[in-house]
Design a protein around this motif. Structure first.
Motif, mmCIF file in Angstrom:
data_model
loop_
_atom_site.group_PDB
_atom_site.id
_atom_site.type_symbol
_atom_site.label_atom_id
_atom_site.label_comp_id
_atom_site.label_asym_id
_atom_site.label_seq_id
_atom_site.Cartn_x
_atom_site.Cartn_y
_atom_site.Cartn_z
ATOM 1 N N ALA A 227 0.819 -1.212 0.000
ATOM 2 C CA ALA A 227 0.000 0.000 0.000
ATOM 3 C C ALA A 227 0.856 1.266 0.000
ATOM 4 N N ARG A 228 2.071 1.173 0.544
ATOM 5 C CA ARG A 228 2.961 2.355 0.558
ATOM 6 C C ARG A 228 3.324 2.794 -0.850
ATOM 7 N N TYR A 229 3.311 1.856 -1.779
ATOM 8 C CA TYR A 229 3.700 2.173 -3.157
ATOM 9 C C TYR A 229 2.495 2.300 -4.093
ATOM 10 N N ALA A 230 1.391 1.666 -3.714
ATOM 11 C CA ALA A 230 0.309 1.451 -4.678
ATOM 12 C C ALA A 230 -0.472 2.698 -5.044
ATOM 13 N N ARG A 231 -0.592 3.647 -4.132
ATOM 14 C CA ARG A 231 -1.393 4.836 -4.444
ATOM 15 C C ARG A 231 -0.791 5.572 -5.637
ATOM 16 N N PRO A 232 -1.611 5.809 -6.691
ATOM 17 C CA PRO A 232 -1.076 6.504 -7.873
ATOM 18 C C PRO A 232 -0.528 7.880 -7.514
ATOM 19 N N GLN A 233 0.758 8.088 -7.784
ATOM 20 C CA GLN A 233 1.416 9.362 -7.469
ATOM 21 C C GLN A 233 1.500 10.295 -8.663
ATOM 22 N N GLY A 234 1.272 9.757 -9.841
ATOM 23 C CA GLY A 234 1.356 10.580 -11.044
ATOM 24 C C GLY A 234 0.164 10.348 -11.943
ATOM 25 N N ILE B 29 -3.452 4.158 -12.688
ATOM 26 C CA ILE B 29 -4.691 3.778 -12.008
ATOM 27 C C ILE B 29 -4.543 2.387 -11.407
ATOM 28 N N VAL B 30 -5.454 2.078 -10.477
ATOM 29 C CA VAL B 30 -5.520 0.761 -9.868
ATOM 30 C C VAL B 30 -6.777 0.068 -10.383
ATOM 31 N N LEU B 31 -6.616 -1.189 -10.807
ATOM 32 C CA LEU B 31 -7.744 -1.980 -11.294
ATOM 33 C C LEU B 31 -8.057 -3.104 -10.315
ATOM 34 N N VAL B 32 -9.343 -3.305 -10.045
ATOM 35 C CA VAL B 32 -9.770 -4.389 -9.161
ATOM 36 C C VAL B 32 -10.886 -5.172 -9.838
ATOM 37 N N ARG B 33 -11.189 -6.297 -9.240
ATOM 38 C CA ARG B 33 -12.151 -7.203 -9.867
ATOM 39 C C ARG B 33 -13.602 -6.868 -9.518
ATOM 40 N N SER B 34 -13.861 -6.436 -8.284
ATOM 41 C CA SER B 34 -15.241 -6.309 -7.812
ATOM 42 C C SER B 34 -15.500 -4.947 -7.185
ATOM 43 N N LYS C 109 -10.037 1.718 -2.238
ATOM 44 C CA LYS C 109 -10.106 3.185 -2.156
ATOM 45 C C LYS C 109 -9.801 3.654 -0.741
ATOM 46 N N ARG C 110 -10.340 2.956 0.239
ATOM 47 C CA ARG C 110 -10.068 3.335 1.637
ATOM 48 C C ARG C 110 -8.611 3.072 1.999
ATOM 49 N N LEU C 111 -8.115 1.921 1.613
ATOM 50 C CA LEU C 111 -6.756 1.533 1.965
ATOM 51 C C LEU C 111 -5.718 2.459 1.333
ATOM 52 N N LEU C 112 -5.930 2.789 0.065
ATOM 53 C CA LEU C 112 -4.948 3.573 -0.682
ATOM 54 C C LEU C 112 -5.244 5.062 -0.657
ATOM 55 N N ASP C 113 -6.385 5.432 -0.098
ATOM 56 C CA ASP C 113 -6.771 6.840 0.013
ATOM 57 C C ASP C 113 -6.749 7.528 -1.340
ATOM 58 N N THR C 114 -7.473 6.932 -2.286
ATOM 59 C CA THR C 114 -7.536 7.503 -3.635
ATOM 60 C C THR C 114 -8.838 7.089 -4.311
ATOM 61 N N GLU C 115 -9.288 7.922 -5.229
ATOM 62 C CA GLU C 115 -10.440 7.593 -6.058
ATOM 63 C C GLU C 115 -10.024 6.970 -7.382
ATOM 64 N N LEU C 116 -8.725 6.823 -7.602
ATOM 65 C CA LEU C 116 -8.225 6.315 -8.879
ATOM 66 C C LEU C 116 -8.178 4.790 -8.874
ATOM 67 N N LEU D 183 12.725 -1.592 -7.698
ATOM 68 C CA LEU D 183 12.178 -1.760 -9.048
ATOM 69 C C LEU D 183 10.715 -1.334 -9.082
ATOM 70 N N LEU D 184 9.965 -1.751 -8.071
ATOM 71 C CA LEU D 184 8.548 -1.374 -7.996
ATOM 72 C C LEU D 184 8.394 0.138 -7.972
ATOM 73 N N SER D 185 9.182 0.786 -7.140
ATOM 74 C CA SER D 185 9.096 2.242 -7.030
ATOM 75 C C SER D 185 9.449 2.897 -8.357
ATOM 76 N N GLY D 186 10.479 2.393 -9.005
ATOM 77 C CA GLY D 186 10.887 2.978 -10.282
ATOM 78 C C GLY D 186 9.861 2.808 -11.372
ATOM 79 N N MET D 187 9.170 1.661 -11.356
ATOM 80 C CA MET D 187 8.152 1.409 -12.381
ATOM 81 C C MET D 187 6.873 2.202 -12.125
ATOM 82 N N TRP D 188 6.494 2.323 -10.849
ATOM 83 C CA TRP D 188 5.153 2.831 -10.546
ATOM 84 C C TRP D 188 5.112 4.323 -10.247
ATOM 85 N N LYS D 189 6.126 4.826 -9.567
ATOM 86 C CA LYS D 189 6.101 6.236 -9.200
ATOM 87 C C LYS D 189 6.427 7.110 -10.404
#
Length: 376
Positions: free
Chosen positions: A27-34, A38-43, A51-58, A152-158
């Motif tokens: 979760a420390r990395y997952a919130r879209p910073q740029g 976006i984050v995709l989920v199944r349900s 949305k609650r965990l990552l504190d984002t509407e994206l 690597l995760l940080s470099g790819m996602w942030k």
């Protein structure tokens, strides 16, 4: 498996399957910073939780994201569905299926295809600390980089984005009706006005009428504000705004509703009549207890029975009698004329009814002794 290899035409960087990280660590990395992330989920349920965990509407469901594309996608807990777990486990183990499984298998393949093809360049996958069976399928495993390399995760996602990039993303979401995501993007762009307009449309979509109306009014989007005030039953505010933008008829309708709220039923009824809103007028004359006017309206509309009943409520006996005469209720009309001491009219009807006893009484009360004598 061969269908997956055929359908999956991902051309970006090798997808990164994150393993050995707890949900809290991820979760420390997952919130879209740029922008473009976006984050995709199944349900829907997982969407609300993410949305609650990552504190984002994206955060979007795969279904919502169909037809959309983004520079980077984090596919979050795709394989957590119980039915999906069983299907992918059987696929990974090469276990046979019968025909009843075919629709479910096709659904899983299509869902996965839609999910991964939302990303243009970067795809990150997280299914928990342990990789799910779907990512261990023989045809998929070589296509995915697996690991827990946080650098690597940080470099790819942030990603660092300009206000213009955030604003463009906000407009992209706004045009497609994703107003909460648009508001967050506009906020990141520093565009307060467009953020509030997006928030207003988001509130309207959720039928939070008062919140939406206040936001629209603050941004001078008066037609939307008036509509939301009206739907939220703030009729005075709605009437004021409809009048301001030249919608006089709608303003007057809201004024009627406001008067009803305030218990001013007589005024509401008069406004209703002036506007030609006769059902509203009838409703409010009834609440006001003005049975005389109700009688007049029903009489004018040819509803003589209802008119008669209203006149009786008002104790306007002669008016009620005249209404009963229109529908052939002669005996009742005569009785009411008599009650109103209109003995002449009552006598005329009793004569038609050949009710000698009551006719005699009318003559006696009228002082017509000659006519009374003839009956005796």
């Amino acid at each position: 498996g061969s269908e997956l290899r055929e359908d999956w035409k991902f051309r970006g960087k090798p997808p990164f399957l994150v393993t050995h990280l707890s949900e809290a660590q991820m979760a420390r990395y997952a919130r879209p910073q740029g922008a473009g992330r976006i984050v995709l989920v199944r349900s829907d349920r997982e969407q609300a939780r993410a949305k609650r965990l990552l504190d984002t509407e994206l955060v979007f469901t795969i279904y919502e994201a169909k037809g959309l594309e983004f520079d980077g996608v984090l596919l979050w807990k795709y394989a957590q569905d119980d039915r999906a777990v069983d299907i992918w486990r059987r696929i990974r183990r090469g276990q046979p299926f019968d025909q009843t499984h075919a629709p479910h298998i096709r659904h899983e393949i299509n869902l996965l295809y839609v999910a991964v093809t939302r990303a243009r360049n970067t795809l990150v996958v997280y299914d928990g600390a342990k990789a799910a069976d779907v990512w261990q399928v023989e045809e998929l495993r070589p296509l995915i980089h697996q690991g827990s390399d946080e650098q690597l995760l940080s470099g790819m996602w942030k990603r660092i984005s300009t206000p213009r990039e955030w604003a463009d993303q906000g407009q992209y979401f706004f045009e497609r009706g994703f107003f909460d995501a648009a508001a967050e993007s506009f906020r990141n762009a520093g565009d307060r006005d467009r953020k509030e307009i997006a928030e207003a449309f988001a509130a309207k979509k959720k039928e939070s009428w008062s919140q939406a109306a206040e936001l629209f009014a603050r941004q001078n989007v008066l037609n939307e504000a008036a509509e939301c005030f009206e739907k939220g039953e703030s009729f005075r505010e709605a009437a004021r705004l409809w009048r301001r933008i030249g919608e006089q008829e709608r303003s007057r309708r809201c004024t009627i509703r406001a008067l009803e709220q305030e218990g001013k039923y007589g005024r509401a009824a008069r406004e209703g009549e002036q506007l030609g809103e006769m059902e509203a007028a009838i409703r409010n004359w009834d609440r006001a207890g003005n049975y005389g006017r109700l009688g007049d309206i029903h009489y004018e509309r040819g509803d003589y029975l209802q008119a008669a009943r209203m006149y009786e409520q008002k104790r306007s006996w002669s008016a009620a009698a005249a209404s009963y005469r229109r529908i052939g209720e002669t005996a009742r009309a005569a009785e009411l004329y008599f009650k109103d001491k209109d003995y002449n009219s009552a006598a005329g009807l009793y004569r038609k009814l050949k009710d000698q006893e009551r006719l005699l009484k009318c003559y006696e009360l009228m002082g017509d002794h000659y006519a009374a004598g003839r009956i005796r």
